[in-house]
Scaffold this motif. Structure first.
Motif, PDB file in Angstrom:
ATOM      1  N   ILE B 128     -12.748   0.394   6.181  1.00  0.00           N
ATOM      2  CA  ILE B 128     -13.248   1.280   4.854  1.00  0.00           C
ATOM      3  C   ILE B 128     -12.705   0.909   3.455  1.00  0.00           C
ATOM      4  N   ILE B 129     -11.190   0.458   3.173  1.00  0.00           N
ATOM      5  CA  ILE B 129     -10.859   0.037   1.994  1.00  0.00           C
ATOM      6  C   ILE B 129     -11.593  -1.217   1.554  1.00  0.00           C
ATOM      7  N   THR B 130     -11.857  -1.988   2.641  1.00  0.00           N
ATOM      8  CA  THR B 130     -12.256  -3.129   2.443  1.00  0.00           C
ATOM      9  C   THR B 130     -13.930  -2.961   2.059  1.00  0.00           C
ATOM     10  N   GLU B 131     -14.695  -2.163   2.521  1.00  0.00           N
ATOM     11  CA  GLU B 131     -15.991  -1.906   2.198  1.00  0.00           C
ATOM     12  C   GLU B 131     -15.905  -1.279   0.559  1.00  0.00           C
ATOM     13  N   ILE B 132     -15.096  -0.547   0.210  1.00  0.00           N
ATOM     14  CA  ILE B 132     -14.881   0.138  -1.044  1.00  0.00           C
ATOM     15  C   ILE B 132     -14.699  -1.131  -2.095  1.00  0.00           C
ATOM     16  N   ILE B 133     -14.017  -1.908  -1.633  1.00  0.00           N
ATOM     17  CA  ILE B 133     -13.748  -3.036  -2.629  1.00  0.00           C
ATOM     18  C   ILE B 133     -14.690  -3.909  -2.829  1.00  0.00           C
ATOM     19  N   ILE B 134     -15.472  -4.255  -1.680  1.00  0.00           N
ATOM     20  CA  ILE B 134     -16.576  -5.031  -1.809  1.00  0.00           C
ATOM     21  C   ILE B 134     -17.870  -4.211  -2.445  1.00  0.00           C
ATOM     22  N   ASN B 135     -18.125  -3.016  -2.070  1.00  0.00           N
ATOM     23  CA  ASN B 135     -19.487  -2.512  -2.424  1.00  0.00           C
ATOM     24  C   ASN B 135     -19.222  -1.713  -3.603  1.00  0.00           C
ATOM     25  N   LEU B 136     -18.209  -1.060  -4.105  1.00  0.00           N
ATOM     26  CA  LEU B 136     -17.925  -0.327  -5.299  1.00  0.00           C
ATOM     27  C   LEU B 136     -17.290  -1.117  -6.358  1.00  0.00           C
ATOM     28  N   ILE B 137     -16.411  -1.908  -5.875  1.00  0.00           N
ATOM     29  CA  ILE B 137     -15.637  -2.765  -7.022  1.00  0.00           C
ATOM     30  C   ILE B 137     -16.328  -4.045  -7.276  1.00  0.00           C
ATOM     31  N   GLY B 138     -16.783  -4.537  -6.043  1.00  0.00           N
ATOM     32  CA  GLY B 138     -17.585  -5.922  -6.173  1.00  0.00           C
ATOM     33  C   GLY B 138     -16.668  -7.032  -6.535  1.00  0.00           C
ATOM     34  N   ALA B 139     -15.614  -7.126  -5.481  1.00  0.00           N
ATOM     35  CA  ALA B 139     -14.754  -7.941  -5.052  1.00  0.00           C
ATOM     36  C   ALA B 139     -15.373  -9.052  -4.070  1.00  0.00           C
ATOM     37  N   LYS B 209       0.035   3.497  -3.440  1.00  0.00           N
ATOM     38  CA  LYS B 209       1.461   4.532  -3.572  1.00  0.00           C
ATOM     39  C   LYS B 209       0.961   5.891  -3.032  1.00  0.00           C
ATOM     40  N   ILE B 210       2.223   6.302  -2.537  1.00  0.00           N
ATOM     41  CA  ILE B 210       2.139   7.830  -2.231  1.00  0.00           C
ATOM     42  C   ILE B 210       3.370   8.476  -3.160  1.00  0.00           C
ATOM     43  N   LYS B 211       2.836   9.223  -4.159  1.00  0.00           N
ATOM     44  CA  LYS B 211       3.633   9.705  -5.367  1.00  0.00           C
ATOM     45  C   LYS B 211       4.207   8.209  -5.813  1.00  0.00           C
ATOM     46  N   GLU B 212       5.272   8.127  -5.763  1.00  0.00           N
ATOM     47  CA  GLU B 212       5.936   6.997  -6.512  1.00  0.00           C
ATOM     48  C   GLU B 212       6.672   5.787  -5.429  1.00  0.00           C
ATOM     49  N   HIS B 213       6.261   6.106  -4.248  1.00  0.00           N
ATOM     50  CA  HIS B 213       6.386   5.279  -3.123  1.00  0.00           C
ATOM     51  C   HIS B 213       5.471   4.224  -2.694  1.00  0.00           C
ATOM     52  N   VAL B 214       5.783   2.993  -2.972  1.00  0.00           N
ATOM     53  CA  VAL B 214       4.829   2.025  -2.634  1.00  0.00           C
ATOM     54  C   VAL B 214       4.914   1.550  -1.201  1.00  0.00           C
ATOM     55  N   ILE B 215       3.502   1.473  -0.729  1.00  0.00           N
ATOM     56  CA  ILE B 215       3.657   1.043   0.778  1.00  0.00           C
ATOM     57  C   ILE B 215       2.749  -0.132   1.160  1.00  0.00           C
ATOM     58  N   GLY B 216       2.210  -0.722  -0.166  1.00  0.00           N
ATOM     59  CA  GLY B 216       1.552  -1.978  -0.123  1.00  0.00           C
ATOM     60  C   GLY B 216       0.907  -2.266  -1.325  1.00  0.00           C
ATOM     61  N   VAL B 217       0.153  -3.069  -1.259  1.00  0.00           N
ATOM     62  CA  VAL B 217      -0.916  -3.465  -2.563  1.00  0.00           C
ATOM     63  C   VAL B 217      -2.192  -4.109  -2.100  1.00  0.00           C
ATOM     64  N   ILE B 218      -3.186  -4.205  -2.974  1.00  0.00           N
ATOM     65  CA  ILE B 218      -4.383  -4.625  -2.723  1.00  0.00           C
ATOM     66  C   ILE B 218      -4.412  -5.862  -3.773  1.00  0.00           C
ATOM     67  N   VAL B 219      -4.706  -6.989  -3.448  1.00  0.00           N
ATOM     68  CA  VAL B 219      -4.433  -8.257  -4.465  1.00  0.00           C
ATOM     69  C   VAL B 219      -5.971  -8.689  -4.336  1.00  0.00           C
ATOM     70  N   ILE B 220      -6.779  -8.897  -5.693  1.00  0.00           N
ATOM     71  CA  ILE B 220      -7.981  -9.570  -5.689  1.00  0.00           C
ATOM     72  C   ILE B 220      -7.904 -11.068  -6.342  1.00  0.00           C
ATOM     73  N   TYR B 221      -8.560 -11.932  -5.714  1.00  0.00           N
ATOM     74  CA  TYR B 221      -8.601 -13.207  -6.229  1.00  0.00           C
ATOM     75  C   TYR B 221     -10.137 -13.585  -6.789  1.00  0.00           C
ATOM     76  N   LYS B 222     -10.864 -12.847  -6.265  1.00  0.00           N
ATOM     77  CA  LYS B 222     -12.372 -13.397  -6.891  1.00  0.00           C
ATOM     78  C   LYS B 222     -13.220 -12.191  -6.813  1.00  0.00           C
ATOM     79  N   LEU B 223     -14.071 -12.066  -8.113  1.00  0.00           N
ATOM     80  CA  LEU B 223     -15.027 -10.977  -8.022  1.00  0.00           C
ATOM     81  C   LEU B 223     -16.337 -11.369  -7.676  1.00  0.00           C
ATOM     82  N   LEU B 224     -17.476 -10.909  -7.375  1.00  0.00           N
ATOM     83  CA  LEU B 224     -18.723 -11.175  -6.879  1.00  0.00           C
ATOM     84  C   LEU B 224     -19.375 -11.968  -8.123  1.00  0.00           C
ATOM     85  N   VAL B 225     -20.307 -12.947  -7.797  1.00  0.00           N
ATOM     86  CA  VAL B 225     -20.605 -13.884  -8.894  1.00  0.00           C
ATOM     87  C   VAL B 225     -21.446 -12.967  -9.954  1.00  0.00           C
ATOM     88  N   GLN B 226     -22.201 -12.047  -9.426  1.00  0.00           N
ATOM     89  CA  GLN B 226     -23.000 -11.118 -10.655  1.00  0.00           C
ATOM     90  C   GLN B 226     -22.039 -10.090 -11.262  1.00  0.00           C
TER      91      GLN B 226
END
Lengths: 124, 274
Positions: B128-139, B209-226
């Motif tokens: 679901i996170i993957t889908e959100i990043i692709i479809n809503l953010i456009g990565a 983050k959960i409050k100030e506790h970091v459990i990981g990161v999302i890293v984006i390298y390229k956006l969709l061509v449009q």
């Protein structure tokens, strides 16, 4: 009874929900969802639709194959088809339109654009 | 003259007198009528004279000038009102566009949030996170990295447009990714044009983050061509992802662990009771 029936063919539940959410704002639409091209074809054979939204990249059967099959069906020759896809290159758009799609929307999607396209193609 | 002839003369004289009397009455009537008409003419002449005095060219021009000025004032008022209405229309149109945009953004945020909390399955949450990043953010190319709290290292667990195995393991505090995971701050590259993919230096790095506790990161390298640049809603989506995706990942991991433990305990109990 809603006068227009719209089929949404999309494998991503998030995207499907977003498209449904957008189209629910248009009065007079009955929305039917399909998970992929094959599911879409099954639903198309069971009832008559006035508009089809489809993704391109889907498992089992992709959107372009679906467009091609739908256009070869005499009953759906003139039903508007809208592609919603991540593929933003011009050649992808041209290929889809050449196959018979009526419009081409690229992701990330804007719900307002979906509503505008649906209203235009349904002459609402 | 005979008596008969006298009677006839008398009769004729009476008739003449009658005619004369009528003529006299008629003359009287004519004189009265003449008098009345003269009076009427005098009255009309007087009225005409007054009218002519009133309708002097100067006063008429003055009246017309006043009327023109009055009409000019009315015209100006109408023009001002039209301007006001046009400005109001423009304002309404702009507000409508803003509301539509806001509505669109809220729809995206609502669906992203709803989907993120629709499952407790770890793999589904990542999907679901993957889908959100692709479809809503456009990565187009990105990875989801989780922090191993024992080793303090970030490792890619899912990705799109690249193999997660390609993404190097990053220590907390190391480079841009490690630094963002350590500080909990979002990173956006200053200039996207001419960017060449560097797996240690992404275009965007969003700590989960959960409050100030970091459990990981999302890293984006390229956006969709449009998609040439980020929209306002993307920053809100990133903020939402930072919190909701983190809790969804954390809950699903806890749930998987508890399910696994439950299964182990169940197996152990089955062994004990057999």
């Amino acid at each position: 009874m809603s006068p227009y029936k719209v089929l949404i063919v999309e494998d991503s539940p998030t995207m499907r929900q977003l498209i449904v959410f957008a189209l629910k704002r248009v009065r007079g639409l009955t929305l039917v969802e399909a998970n992929d091209g094959v599911d879409g074809l099954k639903k198309l054979s069971g009832e008559k639709f006035d508009l089809i939204f489809t993704d391109i990249n889907m498992p089992i059967m992709d959107g372009l194959k679906l467009v091609s099959l739908v256009r070869n069906d005499p009953g759906y020759k003139s039903v508007p088809i809208v592609i919603i896809t991540t593929e933003g290159a011009n050649e992808d758009r041209e290929r889809a339109l050449a196959l018979g799609a009526n419009d081409y929307i690229t992701k990330p999607i804007q719900t307002a654009r979906i509503v505008d396209v649906a209203k235009r193609l349904l002459n609402m | 003259m005979t008596e008969k002839g006298e009677d006839r003369v008398t009769k004729r004289a009476e008739e003449f007198l009658q005619v004369f009397k009528k003529g006299a009455e008629f003359t009287q009537d004519l004189l009265k009528e003449n008098e009345r008409l003269r009076f009427q003419i005098l009255k009309m002449e007087e009225g005409l004279k007054n009218d002519l005095e009133d309708a002097s060219p100067e006063s008429e021009t003055e009246k017309l000038r006043e009327r023109i000025a009055e009409l000019e004032r009315e015209k100006q008022q109408i023009i001002d009102r039209i301007k006001e209405v046009e400005a109001e229309n423009l304002d309404f149109a702009n507000r409508y566009i803003d509301i539509e945009t806001e509505n669109n953004n809220l729809a995206n945020l609502y669906i992203a949030s709803y989907q993120l909390h629709s499952t407790l399955d770890f793999k589904e949450v990542l999907q679901i996170i993957t889908e959100i990043i692709i479809n809503l953010i456009g990565a187009e190319e990105f990875a989801i990295m989780l922090l191993d709290e024992k080793t303090n290292k970030l490792q890619a667990v899912a990705g799109e447009g690249l193999d997660p195995g390609e993404v190097p393991t990053i220590s907390l505090g190391e480079g841009i990714i490690g630094e963002m995971a350590k500080t909990g701050e979002n990173y956006f590259i200053e200039e996207m044009d001419g960017y060449i993919r560097d797996l240690r230096h992404p275009v965007v790095c969003i700590p989960l983050k959960i409050k100030e506790h970091v459990i990981g990161v999302i890293v984006i390298y390229k956006l969709l061509v449009q998609k040439s640049r980020f929209a306002e809603v993307d920053y809100e989506l990133f903020t939402l992802l930072a919190g909701h995706a983190a809790t969804a990942i954390f809950s699903s991991k806890l749930y998987s662990e508890s399910e696994r433990k439950l299964s182990t305990i169940q197996g152990f109990l089955d062994l004990m009771t057999k």
